[in-house]
Design an enzyme around this catalytic site. Sequence first.
Site, short mmCIF file in Angstrom:
data_model
loop_
_atom_site.label_atom_id
_atom_site.label_comp_id
_atom_site.label_asym_id
_atom_site.label_seq_id
_atom_site.Cartn_x
_atom_site.Cartn_y
_atom_site.Cartn_z
N LYS A 78 0.74 -1.51 -0.28
CA LYS A 78 0.28 -0.26 0.12
C LYS A 78 0.96 1.57 -0.28
O LYS A 78 2.00 1.26 0.67
CB LYS A 78 -0.56 -0.07 1.01
CG LYS A 78 -2.01 1.37 1.42
CD LYS A 78 -2.51 0.87 2.70
CE LYS A 78 -3.66 1.93 2.76
NZ LYS A 78 -4.80 2.30 3.95
N SER A 158 -10.09 1.79 2.47
CA SER A 158 -8.71 2.55 2.04
C SER A 158 -7.83 1.70 0.98
O SER A 158 -7.04 2.33 -0.18
CB SER A 158 -8.15 3.30 2.74
OG SER A 158 -7.63 3.17 3.93
N SER A 182 -10.34 0.12 7.09
CA SER A 182 -9.68 0.08 5.41
C SER A 182 -8.94 -1.06 5.10
O SER A 182 -8.57 -1.71 4.19
CB SER A 182 -8.60 1.02 5.97
OG SER A 182 -9.08 2.19 5.44
#
Length: 491
Positions: A78, A158, A182
Site C-alpha cells: 500500500k 481505503s 480499511s
Amino acid sequence: MTDLTSLTIAEAREGLASKSFTARELTDAHLAAIEAARVLNAYVLETPDRAREMAKAADEKIAKGEGGPLAGIPLGIKDLFATRDIRTTACSKILGNFIPPYESTVTSQLWRDGAVLLGKLNNDEFAMGSSNETSCFGPVTNPWRREGSNTTLVPGGSSGGSASAVAASLCMGATATDTGGSIRQPAAFTATVGIKPTYGRCSRWGIVAFASSLDQAGPIARTTRDAAILMRSMAGHDPKDTTSVDIAVPDYEAAIGKSVKGMKIGIPKEYRLDGMPAEIEKLWSQGTEWLKAAGAEMVPVSLPHTKYALPAYYIVAPAEASSNLARYDGVRFGLREPGKNIVEMFENTRADGFGDEVRRRVLIGTYVLSAGYYDAYYLRAQKVRTLIKKDFEDCFAKGVNAILTPATPSAAFGIGEKGGADPVEMYLNDIFTVTVNMAGLPGIAVPSGKDTQGLPLGLQLIGRPFDEETLFSLGEVIEQAAGRFTAPKWW
Ligand code: GLN
C-alpha cells in the site's frame, strides 16, 4: 505449467522449496499479470527491476537453503508504507514525488523474510475513504462485477488497491492499513481475507499517519492461512513506535485448522440494524451455523454503545488527522506552491495539495480541537471510546472468545454511486468496523457468500486483545465451509 499467479502463498512456498519453479518465474508471472491488468488501476507504481533483483536474491538464498519464511513471495505494498528509494505518496498530490530515505518497519520485516516487492498500491488519499475514490491517482476498479452487468464497482477503501490486486492475482498478498475498516471492508468487497491486528501488534513506524491512536497495519491475502503467514512477518515489537507492544509473535499459521470446539461466539444484538438487507441477515446466520457445526457455541451479547461508535470515530479520526497532516506545509515534503510570503506559501501548498475529503477532515478536526469546542466534541468522543471498549471487555469477561458480525452493510457499490451529495452516506459503510478500532481489538474479514447479484460478502470476527490466533482458527472454519471465491477474469 499451472498459472503461477493462481497459487496461494502456502502453495508457492511448497513449489519453490520443491524447485517446481523459481522465484524469478513466480515474479515474472506476476509482473505480466500486472501489465495486463492496468485497467484496474490497482498499482500506482510498478517496480519490475527491483522485483527481479529481489527474486534473484531469493533464488540464491533458497538454493543455499537460507530462504526466509517468505522467500520469493511477490507482494504489493500500500502506498502508505514508506519504501526506501521508492516513491511513496499516500496517494496525495501533496507528497508529490516524495522518495523516502527510510523503510517502514513492517515492510523491512517482509524483505528480511525474503518477500519480493512488485510495486506500490493505490489507496484513498491519506487512507481517508471507503471506496478508493479519493486517491490522486484515480479510483481503483474491483475485479468483481454484478452478474450480467459491466458496471464498474469500487473495491472498497481505503486499501482498495491492495484488495483489488490480491483478488485479481496481481500479487500473492498485500500490506494494508486499517483506521476504521480499511483492511476489512475492501477484503469483504473483493472476497479476500483481511485482518486488522490488535493496536500495537504491528509497528506504525514509517507508515504515513492518519489517526495515530487508531491506525494499524495488517495483511490482505487470498486465504486465511496466507494472511496468517504474512502476519507473522509483519508483527513484532519495534522500539521506534512507542505504541508497539513487546509481546512475542506466535506462529499464527499453527492456528489454522485448530479446533474451535467449545468456543463461545458472541452475537451482538446491536449489529442487527433496522433495514439491514435480508442477504446480510442470511449471511450472518449462515456463519453461526458453520461455527456451530464446528463445535462452537453461539451466545447473544450486548454492546450497548455501538451506535455512538461511528459519530465518535468521526470526531477522533479527523482530530488526529488534522494534527498529523500539519506537517505537509511545502517545506519538508513533496509539493510546494510559491506565495508572496511563507504563510501564503503554506496556504497555497495545502490548498492545492489536499483533495476535498482530506480538506473536509482537516476542517472538522481543527474545529473539534479548537478552544471552546474541545470538551464538547473531542473529550466527549474520547469518553465514548472508553465506554465502547468497556462493552467489549464486559463481553470477554463473560467468557466470550470472539464476536461474529457482518463485515459490511452491503456488497461493493458502483464508482460515483455513494457519498456524492452527502459524505455521511459513505461513512456509514464503516458501521460494523469502526468499533473495533475504537476498542483497539483485532478483527478479521473472511469471504463468506455472495449477494443476489453475485457479489462477494464477508463476515467479521472480533477477538480479544492479542488473540489473533483465535480469529485465524475461526476464519479458517468459515473459509472451509464457504469455499473460496474467485472473480471471473474480464480484463
Ligand atoms: N473509511 C474510514 C475513513 O474514511 C476508515 C478509513 C481507514 O480505515 N483508513 O476514515
